[in-house]
Design an enzyme around this catalytic site. Structure first.
Site, PDB file in Angstrom:
ATOM      1  N   CYS A   2       0.971  -0.580  -0.029  1.00  0.00           N
ATOM      2  CA  CYS A   2       0.225  -0.091   0.072  1.00  0.00           C
ATOM      3  C   CYS A   2       1.133   1.805  -0.051  1.00  0.00           C
ATOM      4  O   CYS A   2       1.760   1.659   0.218  1.00  0.00           O
ATOM      5  CB  CYS A   2      -0.756  -0.134   1.304  1.00  0.00           C
ATOM      6  SG  CYS A   2      -2.229  -1.373   1.212  1.00  0.00           S
ATOM      7  N   ARG A  27       3.629   0.115  -4.764  1.00  0.00           N
ATOM      8  CA  ARG A  27       2.906  -0.898  -3.556  1.00  0.00           C
ATOM      9  C   ARG A  27       1.920  -0.841  -3.746  1.00  0.00           C
ATOM     10  O   ARG A  27       1.582  -2.204  -2.681  1.00  0.00           O
ATOM     11  CB  ARG A  27       3.385   0.634  -2.352  1.00  0.00           C
ATOM     12  CG  ARG A  27       4.751   0.741  -2.476  1.00  0.00           C
ATOM     13  CD  ARG A  27       4.966   1.855  -1.678  1.00  0.00           C
ATOM     14  NE  ARG A  27       4.772   1.206  -0.236  1.00  0.00           N
ATOM     15  CZ  ARG A  27       6.133   1.056   0.711  1.00  0.00           C
ATOM     16  NH1 ARG A  27       7.034   1.774   0.579  1.00  0.00           N
ATOM     17  NH2 ARG A  27       5.270   1.161   2.127  1.00  0.00           N
ATOM     18  N   TRP A  74      -3.470  -2.686  -1.780  1.00  0.00           N
ATOM     19  CA  TRP A  74      -2.808  -3.667  -1.877  1.00  0.00           C
ATOM     20  C   TRP A  74      -3.474  -4.523  -0.466  1.00  0.00           C
ATOM     21  O   TRP A  74      -3.174  -4.057   0.482  1.00  0.00           O
ATOM     22  CB  TRP A  74      -1.194  -4.224  -1.790  1.00  0.00           C
ATOM     23  CG  TRP A  74      -0.928  -5.719  -1.666  1.00  0.00           C
ATOM     24  CD1 TRP A  74      -0.777  -5.653  -2.856  1.00  0.00           C
ATOM     25  CD2 TRP A  74      -1.240  -6.342  -1.216  1.00  0.00           C
ATOM     26  NE1 TRP A  74      -0.315  -7.112  -3.434  1.00  0.00           N
ATOM     27  CE2 TRP A  74      -0.411  -7.700  -1.543  1.00  0.00           C
ATOM     28  CE3 TRP A  74      -1.707  -6.785   0.989  1.00  0.00           C
ATOM     29  CZ2 TRP A  74      -0.347  -9.210  -0.784  1.00  0.00           C
ATOM     30  CZ3 TRP A  74      -1.032  -8.027   1.436  1.00  0.00           C
ATOM     31  CH2 TRP A  74      -0.388  -9.182   0.557  1.00  0.00           C
ATOM     32  N   ASN A 100      -2.113   1.821   6.307  1.00  0.00           N
ATOM     33  CA  ASN A 100      -1.352   0.761   5.309  1.00  0.00           C
ATOM     34  C   ASN A 100      -0.913  -0.293   6.963  1.00  0.00           C
ATOM     35  O   ASN A 100      -1.305   0.695   8.004  1.00  0.00           O
ATOM     36  CB  ASN A 100       0.214   1.350   5.374  1.00  0.00           C
ATOM     37  CG  ASN A 100       0.068   2.046   4.262  1.00  0.00           C
ATOM     38  OD1 ASN A 100      -1.018   1.914   3.086  1.00  0.00           O
ATOM     39  ND2 ASN A 100       1.241   2.531   3.764  1.00  0.00           N
ATOM     40  N   GLY A 101      -0.805  -1.355   6.620  1.00  0.00           N
ATOM     41  CA  GLY A 101      -0.620  -1.789   7.781  1.00  0.00           C
ATOM     42  C   GLY A 101      -1.864  -3.526   8.314  1.00  0.00           C
ATOM     43  O   GLY A 101      -2.839  -3.233   7.280  1.00  0.00           O
ATOM     44  N   GLU A 493      15.867 -18.698  -8.121  1.00  0.00           N
ATOM     45  CA  GLU A 493      15.605 -17.427  -8.154  1.00  0.00           C
ATOM     46  C   GLU A 493      15.351 -17.220  -9.570  1.00  0.00           C
ATOM     47  O   GLU A 493      13.767 -16.703  -9.339  1.00  0.00           O
ATOM     48  CB  GLU A 493      17.738 -16.607  -7.598  1.00  0.00           C
ATOM     49  CG  GLU A 493      16.595 -14.860  -8.025  1.00  0.00           C
ATOM     50  CD  GLU A 493      15.911 -14.030  -7.487  1.00  0.00           C
ATOM     51  OE1 GLU A 493      15.638 -13.022  -7.877  1.00  0.00           O
ATOM     52  OE2 GLU A 493      15.399 -14.495  -6.291  1.00  0.00           O
ATOM     53  N   LYS A 497      10.951 -15.977 -10.094  1.00  0.00           N
ATOM     54  CA  LYS A 497      10.952 -14.718 -10.766  1.00  0.00           C
ATOM     55  C   LYS A 497      10.192 -15.724 -11.727  1.00  0.00           C
ATOM     56  O   LYS A 497       9.024 -14.692 -12.600  1.00  0.00           O
ATOM     57  CB  LYS A 497      12.103 -14.031 -11.595  1.00  0.00           C
ATOM     58  CG  LYS A 497      13.751 -13.365 -11.318  1.00  0.00           C
ATOM     59  CD  LYS A 497      13.156 -12.173 -10.739  1.00  0.00           C
ATOM     60  CE  LYS A 497      13.080 -11.389  -9.473  1.00  0.00           C
ATOM     61  NZ  LYS A 497      13.077 -12.229  -7.927  1.00  0.00           N
ATOM     62  N   GLU A 500       6.346 -15.410 -10.459  1.00  0.00           N
ATOM     63  CA  GLU A 500       6.564 -14.182  -9.992  1.00  0.00           C
ATOM     64  C   GLU A 500       5.522 -13.270 -11.255  1.00  0.00           C
ATOM     65  O   GLU A 500       4.439 -12.627 -10.538  1.00  0.00           O
ATOM     66  CB  GLU A 500       7.668 -13.174  -9.516  1.00  0.00           C
ATOM     67  CG  GLU A 500       7.467 -13.317  -8.091  1.00  0.00           C
ATOM     68  CD  GLU A 500       8.894 -12.596  -7.761  1.00  0.00           C
ATOM     69  OE1 GLU A 500       8.953 -11.637  -6.676  1.00  0.00           O
ATOM     70  OE2 GLU A 500       9.735 -12.240  -8.358  1.00  0.00           O
ATOM     71  N   HIS A 516      15.191 -37.285  -7.243  1.00  0.00           N
ATOM     72  CA  HIS A 516      14.646 -38.369  -5.683  1.00  0.00           C
ATOM     73  C   HIS A 516      13.305 -37.971  -5.469  1.00  0.00           C
ATOM     74  O   HIS A 516      13.022 -37.449  -4.562  1.00  0.00           O
ATOM     75  CB  HIS A 516      15.756 -37.752  -4.599  1.00  0.00           C
ATOM     76  CG  HIS A 516      17.325 -38.060  -4.440  1.00  0.00           C
ATOM     77  ND1 HIS A 516      17.397 -39.432  -4.077  1.00  0.00           N
ATOM     78  CD2 HIS A 516      18.528 -37.498  -5.019  1.00  0.00           C
ATOM     79  CE1 HIS A 516      18.375 -39.642  -4.022  1.00  0.00           C
ATOM     80  NE2 HIS A 516      19.192 -38.403  -4.527  1.00  0.00           N
ATOM     81  N   LYS A 615       5.501  -4.548  -3.305  1.00  0.00           N
ATOM     82  CA  LYS A 615       7.047  -4.808  -3.619  1.00  0.00           C
ATOM     83  C   LYS A 615       7.068  -4.531  -2.457  1.00  0.00           C
ATOM     84  O   LYS A 615       8.461  -5.186  -1.890  1.00  0.00           O
ATOM     85  CB  LYS A 615       7.710  -2.840  -4.249  1.00  0.00           C
ATOM     86  CG  LYS A 615       9.127  -2.756  -4.046  1.00  0.00           C
ATOM     87  CD  LYS A 615       9.236  -3.490  -4.997  1.00  0.00           C
ATOM     88  CE  LYS A 615      11.760  -3.495  -5.675  1.00  0.00           C
ATOM     89  NZ  LYS A 615      11.521  -4.782  -6.100  1.00  0.00           N
TER      90      LYS A 615
END
Length: 620
Positions: A2, A27, A74, A100-101, A493, A497, A500, A516, A615
């Site tokens: 947010c 955000r 968000w 926010n929060g 990573e 990516k 995401e 395995h 973000k």
């Protein structure tokens, strides 16, 4: 997560609020809204979707006024909708705020407020704060306090905050006290911009660039009372605080796209420069070591360290895995890499000779901040590897290493990862030279590090080849990413990516672990991406690749230039420059970032603003 903006001064508030929200859209982009004080009332415009849709609404229904707040959301509580979007109104309109929060006790507070007659229109936890604040304001007025007094409003804020459990960054307007904006913070960042006859507010520094050069970062439990003329800072419990004014270090060009179509692509191509920035001034060739200005630990303290814990989340955690290999190899110090979200609730055995490094791009990740605080509370030397100057984790740690990567706007981290790996390489060199690493070995590492920006530029030349490969595989629904040793974290990573930004299911594994269990997933429709530059166990990875090919699995390989063996086996090869094994993650990460980018574009995804992500993860 947010974004918050606020303005109070002589100018049209809507102009700054909308500009700030555009800059903060990375955000949160489920919905957006603004509230501006106008003629004894507070007018609100809010809209589901992007900030651009809110801007269009404001063109159709403009609001005039010079005091206002804004928010880009968000979603945490309540789905994205016009009703759930911020700002929210308390009582009969006497309070309007953005938040926010996460308020953890919102359900019990909501039940209590409903019993008192308050009507809830949204499914958010934020509306609970608005009604609670309106209730506390009415209680103060019943006791004879002046409803048009700033002190009455401030008392209501203080009485409200002590009842909240969770995290918050708040910007609050009061209908009956025009010309005043109150901001409060606990666990969710807020920064005040100081102007001449005006003040600004934002949840990070990017909306302030170009508007002011002086800022105050709020600390937990602080409340800022802003007017056009000044700023008063106090603790939630009533004590007056002295603001610590800092110089804003960003420049306006930092957030421009320039010649690039997306922030993610721009940031991928910025990596030669960010690595130069990460090593600038930190290489001591005379002593064959690295130098850091912010560690704030003397050599004797550092030599006492017999264990290091690297704690982080997401991409930063993957960088930490590379750091584990680097530090153990060069410095011979045992290293553990902990998910911050787990470490904050665990009680692992750690002696006073254990040093903690919190790794973070934003410096605001809630889990990492909480883990850092817990380790500090137990007396461990706790430092940060961080990108954002003035962020909560940077200030909480008090010492550490900045990445100097510049603002990273794309939600999927790219240049921060390679900057973190570069800094961890410097740290391994520094600690190694204090222990067992020889002078010639230190000199070699320095020479290799100085060459890395050019190696990254060379690696970026694969972009056109990667784009062609993406055309062949973008419709796949599953990918495997496989690597060994230093390139195992790169495989993790690369898979992250792809998940995401393209929404394709992908998993990263050590290549030897494939047999395995994961090999059961291999079929003609599941590409396997092998990170296979030449290394000490190169033949082992080739054998793993053979096992995939025997089962008709498509193979995309990231290999060193001139590697004919890989070319014979793989369906597609992406070549990177030859570098020493411990530096391979810096070059092998590049094609995986580009592969995710181009596949996401072909699938019609928004690479800078992927669904469900934001973000800076400032909530649990």
């Amino acid at each position: 997560m947010c974004g918050i903006v606020g303005y109070i001064g002589p100018k049209a508030a809507a102009d700054y609020l909308l500009e700030g929200l555009f800059r903060l859209e990375y955000r949160g982009y489920d919905s957006a809204g603004i509230a501006i004080q106008t003629d004894g009332d507070i007018s609100i415009r809010k809209k589901t979707g992007r900030v651009g849709q809110l801007a269009e609404l404001c063109k159709q229904k403009p609001i005039k006024g010079s005091f206002g707040i804004g928010h880009t959301r968000w979603a945490t509580h309540g789905e994205p909708s016009d009703t759930n979007s911020h700002p929210h109104v308390g009582g009969n309109g006497e309070v309007v705020l953005v938040h926010n929060g996460v308020i953890e006790n919102y359900a019990s507070l909501r039940d209590h407020l409903r019993e008192l007659g308050y009507v809830f229109r949204s499914a958010t936890d934020t509306e609970v704060i608005a009604h609670l604040l309106a209730h506390e304001l009415s209680e103060a007025i019943k006791l004879g306090d002046d409803p048009t007094s700033a002190e009455t409003c401030l008392k209501a804020v203080e009485n409200t905050l002590v009842q909240l459990k969770g995290t918050y960054g708040l910007a609050i307007l009061f209908r009956d006290v025009p010309g005043m904006l109150i901001a409060a913070r606990l666990g969710s960042p807020l920064v005040v911009g100081i102007g001449r006859g005006e003040h600004f507010l934002a949840s990070d520094a990017s909306p302030l660039v170009g508007f002011t050069e002086e800022v105050v970062y709020l600390n937990d439990h602080e409340i800022a009372v802003l007017s056009a003329e000044g700023m008063k800072l106090r603790h939630r419990d009533g004590g007056v605080q002295t603001p610590s004014i800092r110089v804003l270090e960003q420049s306006a060009i930092d957030t421009d796209l320039g010649e690039f179509e997306h922030h993610m692509l721009k940031e991928i191509f910025e990596q030669p420069q960010t690595i130069e920035n990460a090593i600038r001034g930190r290489l001591d060739e005379d002593e064959a070591t690295a130098r850091f200005g912010g560690l704030n630990l003397d050599p004797q303290q550092l030599r006492r360290v017999d264990r290091i814990v690297l704690t982080a989340c997401g991409t930063s955690w993957h960088a930490g895995l590379v750091g584990e290999y680097l530090i153990e190899e060069f410095a011979r110090i045992p290293v553990e890499v902990e998910y911050a979200s787990e470490l904050r609730y665990r009680n692992p055995p750690m002696s006073d000779r254990t040093m903690i490094f919190a790794i973070t791009q934003s410096g605001e990740t809630a889990d990492t901040l909480a883990a850092l605080r817990e380790c500090k509370r137990k007396g461990h030397p706790s430092l940060a590897i961080c990108n954002v100057v003035g962020s909560s984790i940077a200030r909480e740690a008090g010492s550490g290493i900045y990445l100097h990567a510049g603002p990273e706007i794309g939600v999927a981290s790219t240049k921060a990862f390679t900057a973190q790996v570069t800094v961890l390489t410097l740290l391994a060199l520094f600690l190694g030279r204090m222990r067992h690493l020889s002078y010639p070995a230190g000199k070699r590492i320095i020479g290799h590090l100085k060459a890395m920006p050019d190696m990254i530029r060379k690696a970026l030349e694969c972009n056109d080849a990667v784009k062609e490969i993406a055309q062949r595989y973008y419709q796949a629904e599953n990918f495997l990413y496989l690597g060994r040793l230093y390139n195992f974290p790169v495989a993790l990573e690369g898979a992250l990516k792809l998940k995401e930004i393209s929404y394709i299911h992908a998993e990263g594994y050590p290549a030897a672990e494939m047999k395995h269990g994961p090999i059961a997933l291999v079929d003609e429709d599941t590409p396997s991406v092998f990170v296979v530059p030449r290394c000490n166990i190169y033949p082992k990875v080739i054998s793993n690749m053979e096992e995939i090919k025997a089962r008709r699995g498509p193979v995309i390989a990231v290999a060193c230039e001139g590697d004919d063996k890989v070319a014979e086996l793989a369906d597609d090869v992406i070549y990177v420059p030859v570098v020493d094994e411990y530096l391979q993650p810096l070059v092998t990460a590049i094609p995986l970032q580009l592969l995710a980018y181009h596949i996401a574009l072909l699938r019609g995804c928004n690479v800078d603003r992927p669904r469900n992500l934001a973000k800076s993860v400032t909530v649990e």
